[in-house]
Each structure stands twice: as structure tokens, then as C-alpha cells.
Scaffold this motif. Structure first.
Motif, PDB file in Angstrom:
ATOM      1  N   LEU A 240       0.830  -1.202   0.000  1.00  0.00           N
ATOM      2  CA  LEU A 240       0.000   0.000   0.000  1.00  0.00           C
ATOM      3  C   LEU A 240       0.867   1.254   0.000  1.00  0.00           C
ATOM      4  O   LEU A 240       0.553   2.245  -0.673  1.00  0.00           O
ATOM      5  N   GLY A 241       1.954   1.213   0.768  1.00  0.00           N
ATOM      6  CA  GLY A 241       2.874   2.348   0.774  1.00  0.00           C
ATOM      7  C   GLY A 241       3.524   2.557  -0.575  1.00  0.00           C
ATOM      8  O   GLY A 241       3.728   3.690  -1.016  1.00  0.00           O
ATOM      9  N   ALA A 242       3.830   1.448  -1.259  1.00  0.00           N
ATOM     10  CA  ALA A 242       4.437   1.542  -2.591  1.00  0.00           C
ATOM     11  C   ALA A 242       3.425   2.057  -3.607  1.00  0.00           C
ATOM     12  O   ALA A 242       3.753   2.889  -4.474  1.00  0.00           O
ATOM     13  N   ALA A 243       2.178   1.578  -3.510  1.00  0.00           N
ATOM     14  CA  ALA A 243       1.146   1.990  -4.470  1.00  0.00           C
ATOM     15  C   ALA A 243       0.892   3.485  -4.404  1.00  0.00           C
ATOM     16  O   ALA A 243       0.651   4.138  -5.430  1.00  0.00           O
TER      17      ALA A 243
ATOM     18  N   GLY B 161      -3.383   4.577  -3.584  1.00  0.00           N
ATOM     19  CA  GLY B 161      -3.375   3.782  -2.356  1.00  0.00           C
ATOM     20  C   GLY B 161      -4.727   3.172  -2.056  1.00  0.00           C
ATOM     21  O   GLY B 161      -4.828   1.996  -1.686  1.00  0.00           O
ATOM     22  N   VAL B 162      -5.791   3.958  -2.220  1.00  0.00           N
ATOM     23  CA  VAL B 162      -7.143   3.456  -1.957  1.00  0.00           C
ATOM     24  C   VAL B 162      -7.513   2.359  -2.958  1.00  0.00           C
ATOM     25  O   VAL B 162      -8.089   1.324  -2.587  1.00  0.00           O
ATOM     26  N   LEU B 163      -7.190   2.573  -4.231  1.00  0.00           N
ATOM     27  CA  LEU B 163      -7.525   1.581  -5.255  1.00  0.00           C
ATOM     28  C   LEU B 163      -6.781   0.271  -5.019  1.00  0.00           C
ATOM     29  O   LEU B 163      -7.346  -0.818  -5.205  1.00  0.00           O
ATOM     30  N   PHE B 164      -5.517   0.365  -4.588  1.00  0.00           N
ATOM     31  CA  PHE B 164      -4.797  -0.870  -4.276  1.00  0.00           C
ATOM     32  C   PHE B 164      -5.390  -1.521  -3.026  1.00  0.00           C
ATOM     33  O   PHE B 164      -5.413  -2.751  -2.899  1.00  0.00           O
TER      34      PHE B 164
ATOM     35  N   ALA C  22      -3.502   6.049   3.579  1.00  0.00           N
ATOM     36  CA  ALA C  22      -2.414   6.389   4.498  1.00  0.00           C
ATOM     37  C   ALA C  22      -1.045   6.046   3.921  1.00  0.00           C
ATOM     38  O   ALA C  22      -0.026   6.269   4.571  1.00  0.00           O
ATOM     39  N   GLY C  23      -1.023   5.517   2.691  1.00  0.00           N
ATOM     40  CA  GLY C  23       0.255   5.167   2.076  1.00  0.00           C
ATOM     41  C   GLY C  23       1.105   6.359   1.719  1.00  0.00           C
ATOM     42  O   GLY C  23       2.297   6.206   1.438  1.00  0.00           O
ATOM     43  N   VAL C  24       0.519   7.565   1.708  1.00  0.00           N
ATOM     44  CA  VAL C  24       1.348   8.759   1.542  1.00  0.00           C
ATOM     45  C   VAL C  24       2.115   8.986   2.834  1.00  0.00           C
ATOM     46  O   VAL C  24       1.766   8.439   3.881  1.00  0.00           O
ATOM     47  N   SER C  25       3.146   9.808   2.775  1.00  0.00           N
ATOM     48  CA  SER C  25       4.098   9.869   3.875  1.00  0.00           C
ATOM     49  C   SER C  25       3.772  10.900   4.951  1.00  0.00           C
ATOM     50  O   SER C  25       4.642  11.259   5.730  1.00  0.00           O
ATOM     51  N   ALA C  26       2.551  11.393   5.011  1.00  0.00           N
ATOM     52  CA  ALA C  26       2.180  12.385   6.023  1.00  0.00           C
ATOM     53  C   ALA C  26       1.868  11.669   7.331  1.00  0.00           C
ATOM     54  O   ALA C  26       0.735  11.269   7.582  1.00  0.00           O
TER      55      ALA C  26
ATOM     56  N   ASN D 180     -15.386   0.791  14.386  1.00  0.00           N
ATOM     57  CA  ASN D 180     -14.194   0.581  13.558  1.00  0.00           C
ATOM     58  C   ASN D 180     -12.996   1.330  14.133  1.00  0.00           C
ATOM     59  O   ASN D 180     -13.071   2.541  14.404  1.00  0.00           O
ATOM     60  N   PHE D 181     -11.868   0.638  14.299  1.00  0.00           N
ATOM     61  CA  PHE D 181     -10.642   1.254  14.796  1.00  0.00           C
ATOM     62  C   PHE D 181      -9.513   0.897  13.828  1.00  0.00           C
ATOM     63  O   PHE D 181      -8.917  -0.174  13.908  1.00  0.00           O
ATOM     64  N   LEU D 182      -9.244   1.815  12.908  1.00  0.00           N
ATOM     65  CA  LEU D 182      -8.294   1.534  11.826  1.00  0.00           C
ATOM     66  C   LEU D 182      -6.923   2.166  12.049  1.00  0.00           C
ATOM     67  O   LEU D 182      -6.031   1.966  11.229  1.00  0.00           O
ATOM     68  N   LEU D 183      -6.760   2.916  13.138  1.00  0.00           N
ATOM     69  CA  LEU D 183      -5.539   3.710  13.281  1.00  0.00           C
ATOM     70  C   LEU D 183      -4.276   2.875  13.198  1.00  0.00           C
ATOM     71  O   LEU D 183      -3.360   3.184  12.419  1.00  0.00           O
ATOM     72  N   MET D 184      -4.195   1.798  13.978  1.00  0.00           N
ATOM     73  CA  MET D 184      -2.978   0.988  13.980  1.00  0.00           C
ATOM     74  C   MET D 184      -2.782   0.274  12.647  1.00  0.00           C
ATOM     75  O   MET D 184      -1.650   0.114  12.172  1.00  0.00           O
ATOM     76  N   HIS D 185      -3.878  -0.143  12.011  1.00  0.00           N
ATOM     77  CA  HIS D 185      -3.777  -0.773  10.696  1.00  0.00           C
ATOM     78  C   HIS D 185      -3.292   0.238   9.652  1.00  0.00           C
ATOM     79  O   HIS D 185      -2.522  -0.110   8.754  1.00  0.00           O
ATOM     80  N   ALA D 186      -3.750   1.492   9.776  1.00  0.00           N
ATOM     81  CA  ALA D 186      -3.346   2.526   8.820  1.00  0.00           C
ATOM     82  C   ALA D 186      -1.911   2.980   9.053  1.00  0.00           C
ATOM     83  O   ALA D 186      -1.260   3.475   8.126  1.00  0.00           O
ATOM     84  N   MET D 187      -1.409   2.823  10.283  1.00  0.00           N
ATOM     85  CA  MET D 187      -0.026   3.236  10.555  1.00  0.00           C
ATOM     86  C   MET D 187       0.974   2.387   9.779  1.00  0.00           C
ATOM     87  O   MET D 187       2.078   2.850   9.476  1.00  0.00           O
ATOM     88  N   GLY D 188       0.602   1.139   9.445  1.00  0.00           N
ATOM     89  CA  GLY D 188       1.489   0.298   8.641  1.00  0.00           C
ATOM     90  C   GLY D 188       1.767   0.914   7.282  1.00  0.00           C
ATOM     91  O   GLY D 188       2.921   1.176   6.920  1.00  0.00           O
ATOM     92  N   PRO D 189       0.721   1.177   6.461  1.00  0.00           N
ATOM     93  CA  PRO D 189       0.949   1.859   5.179  1.00  0.00           C
ATOM     94  C   PRO D 189       1.560   3.240   5.348  1.00  0.00           C
ATOM     95  O   PRO D 189       2.333   3.687   4.490  1.00  0.00           O
ATOM     96  N   ASN D 190       1.232   3.918   6.452  1.00  0.00           N
ATOM     97  CA  ASN D 190       1.728   5.277   6.649  1.00  0.00           C
ATOM     98  C   ASN D 190       3.251   5.309   6.792  1.00  0.00           C
ATOM     99  O   ASN D 190       3.946   6.090   6.120  1.00  0.00           O
ATOM    100  N   VAL D 191       3.791   4.440   7.654  1.00  0.00           N
ATOM    101  CA  VAL D 191       5.243   4.411   7.813  1.00  0.00           C
ATOM    102  C   VAL D 191       5.906   3.769   6.596  1.00  0.00           C
ATOM    103  O   VAL D 191       7.055   4.079   6.258  1.00  0.00           O
ATOM    104  N   ALA D 192       5.162   2.872   5.917  1.00  0.00           N
ATOM    105  CA  ALA D 192       5.679   2.329   4.660  1.00  0.00           C
ATOM    106  C   ALA D 192       5.795   3.434   3.623  1.00  0.00           C
ATOM    107  O   ALA D 192       6.696   3.422   2.779  1.00  0.00           O
TER     108      ALA D 192
END
Length: 393
Positions: free
Chosen positions: A129-132, A319-322, A341-345, A364-376
Motif C-alpha cells: 500500500l505504501g508503494a502503491a 493507495g485506496v484503489l490498491f 495512508a500510504g502517503v508519507s504524512a 471501527n478502529f483503523l488507526l494501527m492498521h493505517a499506521m502500517g501503510p503510513n510508515v511504509a
């Protein structure tokens, strides 16, 4: 009578030699732009830590007669350091840290010392996701390269705005297009600040309510040895694949391994606080100093603003489409919103994923799941920067 004439002549000379005599229409416009950015930083709190120093640097560099920054000293491939040290102003000397590529890697050191890569380690698919999300960078580069207004180097410097990573944008721009550094930095940090405004409409437009409501499984615990090995492995792999990314990646992972080691708390606190704050001030003021009226008030600046926005929006959409692809591939176990969240902000983009997801489903609690693509995305933007520098530098 003679004394009166001398007094009048003295007043005239003071008036002619003062900065007021050098104010023209362009200077007034730059003062207004600087004032608007200062308002956004203080009044609206748009990335104030860097936008405020950048805005004040713009004010300082456009003061007639102050001679604090000389852009002509840094044009061309070589720098006369003797001239800079002997004839340069305060901002000329501080700007050496940008020109020599010192400040952005040190910022990455502080970011690494504050970043937890645990969510990424727990869910390695987040790398995809971070790459996409970096697709916006390369698509915008292709578009900008075909425009007659920009060279290939300028197109690459503009496209990196799509990574939503200010230090990376500055690091690339100072090498590929130093004349556009001020415009690129202002655009990059403005869009980073506007993440909560720009991303949600794109996320909602590309996903269904059912997809946005997906509750993801809790991430597995990550061991300490995994967290220590991760920065070492990533540094080796990325730096060997893309050597130009080594300064940014190396400092990012140095800060992270210091944090995760647990044995150098004093160094970690220094990297997180004192060093980070000092470099942030120097970086912001000197980047703002490059935004002189002649450079900033041009058609190219308008193009940078438009192309930078396009790069950021395309990165979010990719990122969303991937994420939707992963949603289908996993049978509905991945919420596509985390792809934005795959962008680097960091961590703003992850918080936006959490906010949009929870609006659809309060459980729904997506914060920790979104932090993966975020740091990627941080890693991905550094790799993208390395690729652009290798090809165009």
C-alpha cells in the motif's frame, strides 16, 4: 542655512539608503504572501513547526537592502564557499546545510526516533500500500516532463510533492531544481497540512459504504528482536537497491534502531527534541529564504501548486484503489481506507483513515492498521526520491 542644507541632505540620503526606497510591487506581494502563510501557521495551525519559519524566511529574504540571502551564490554546480563565508549573509551560511544535503537527513533521524514500525512489521502487506501510493509521484513526473515549462529535473522535483513528505521534497529539490526550492517546499507543507481536507472526498468517492465499514482483525504482537532487526535489514536492502536513498533511509533507520534498542535513551531524546527542533528552525528559515520575488512570482510557481496537488491526490487515489484490490483478494478482510495512508504524512494520513472509517462504523478502529501503510509511505517516498536522483541527478 548651511546647517539646514546638511540636515536636509542627510535626511535624503537616509531615505534613499533605507529599505523603504527599495520596496516595489513584487516586494509588497511577497510580504502579503508571507503574512498569509504566517496566519495559516498561527491562526489555522497548518504545519506550524515548519510553515512559520518558512514564512518568516520569505519575509527576511525579500527585505530590500538586508542582504541576508544571495541566490546567485548557489547557482551552478559548484559553490565558492570562501565567497559565501566572506560576503554572505546569515541565511547564506545557514543555507549551506540545505545545499549540502545535511538538514533533511537529520530531520529523518528525528522522525526515525519517533516512529514505531511495529504495525508495518506485523502486517508486511502494508508495504504494498505504501508503494502503491507513490504512483502519484511518477505519474506527475511524466505529465510535468511533457510540459514545455519544466526541464526533466524540475519535473522530478515537483513530482516528489506527491509523497507528502516535506524533508524528502526539499532533499530532492535542492539537487534537481534549487531555483524552485521555496515554491516546492511551500506547496509540499501546505498539502501535508491539508490532508484532512483533501483526502476524505477521494476516499469516499472510490469506496463503497460496505468497504468503508470493514472491521480488520487485531494485529499480532511484534517482538523486540523483530523491531531491532527491521531497521538493519531495511537499510541494507533499500540502500543496496537504490544507493541514492541511503542518506535519508540510513538516518531514518538509525533513529529507529536507537529508539528500539532501549540502551541510548539520551541520544533518542536529543534526536526527538533538541536536534529535531534546531534543524527544523534552520531548515524552515533557509528554505523560505529561497523564495525571492523574482523566483516565486512566476508562472512556474502556479504550475508547481497545481501539479503538486495532482500528485498528492493521485497518490491517495492509488493507495485506496490498491486497498480495494487487497479487499477483494482477502475476501473482504482489508479495509481499503487504510490505503490512503500510504502517503508519507505521518501520522495525519493514518488519523484520516481512522476518522473516515469510524464515521461509517463507530466500532471501527483503523488507526494501527493505517499506521502500517503510513510508515511504509515514509520508506516509499525515500526510495522514490532515490530513484529520481539516480535517474536525473
Amino acid at each position: 542655512m548651511e546647517i539646514i542644507n546638511m540636515f536636509v541632505d542627510t535626511i535624503k540620503n537616509l531615505a534613499l539608503e533605507s529599505g523603504f526606497a527599495g520596496i516595489d510591487f513584487k516586494t509588497l506581494i511577497m510580504f502579503i504572501i508571507s503574512g498569509v502563510l504566517i496566519y495559516l501557521a498561527i491562526g489555522r495551525q497548518f504545519e506550524p513547526l515548519l510553515l512559520l519559519p518558512i514564512a518568516f524566511g520569505m519575509l527576511l529574504t525579500n527585505l530590500p537592502g538586508a542582504e541576508m540571502f544571495h541566490s546567485e551564490f548557489f547557482q551552478g554546480t559548484s559553490i565558492d564557499y570562501g565567497q559565501v563565508l566572506h560576503d554572505g549573509g546569515l541565511l547564506d551560511i545557514l543555507y549551506l546545510g540545505v545545499k549540502l544535503g545535511i538538514y533533511p537527513p537529520l530531520i529523518f533521524l528525528g522522525i526515525g526516533a519517533m516512529t514505531d514500525f511495529g504495525p508495518l512489521i506485523a502486517n508486511p502487506k502494508s508495504f504494498l500500500l505504501g508503494a502503491a501510493a507513490q504512483a502519484g509521484i511518477f505519474f506527475t513526473f511524466i505529465v510535468a516532463a511533457f510540459l514545455p515549462f519544466y526541464s526533466l529535473q524540475e519535473a522530478g522535483a515537483i513530482a516528489i510533492i506527491g509523497g507528502a513528505d516535506g524533508p524528502t521534497a526539499i532533499y530532492v529539490a535542492k539537487t534537481l531544481a534549487p531555483q524552485l526550492l521555496g515554491s516546492i517546499a511551500v506547496a509540499a507543507y501546505s498539502y501535508m497540512a491539508l490532508v484532512p481536507v483533501i483526502q476524505p472526498p477521494i476516499m469516499r468517492a472510490l469506496t463503497t459504504k460496505k468497504e468503508r465499514s470493514v472491521i480488520m482483525e487485531q494485529l499480532r504482537p511484534v517482538s523486540r528482536i523483530e523491531k531491532i532487526l527491521f531497521p538493519i535489514i531495511v537499510t541494507l536492502v533499500v540502500s543496496l537497491l537504490v544507493p541514492s536513498a541511503a542518506p535519508l533511509m540510513g538516518m531514518l533507520m538509525l533513529g529507529n534502531i536507537m529508539k528500539e534498542s532501549g540502551v541510548v535513551d539520551r541520544l533518542v531524546k536529543t534526536a526527538q527534541n533538541e536536534l529535531m527542533n534546531i534543524i527544523t528552525i534552520f531548515l524552515g528559515v533557509t528554505v523560505g529564504a529561497t523564495a525571492t520575488a523574482d523566483v516565486f512570482l512566476s508562472f512556474k510557481t502556479l504550475g508547481i501548486i497545481a501539479l503538486g496537488l495532482a500528485a498528492f491526490c493521485l497518490g491517495t487515489a492509488a493507495g485506496v484503489l490498491f486497498g480495494k484490490i487487497m479487499y477483494k483478494a482477502t475476501g473482504g478482510k482489508v479495509n481499503p481506507l487504510i490505503g490512503s495512508a500510504g502517503v508519507s504524512a505521518v501520522p495525519m494520513a493514518a488519523r484520516v483513515s481512522q476518522k473516515v472509517g469510524q464515521k461509517e462504523n463507530p466500532a471501527n478502529f483503523l488507526l494501527m492498521h493505517a499506521m502500517g501503510p503510513n510508515v511504509a509511505g515514509v520508506i516509499g517516498s525515500a526510495v522514490a526520491a532515490g530513484v529520481l536522483l539516480s535517474v536525473l541527478g
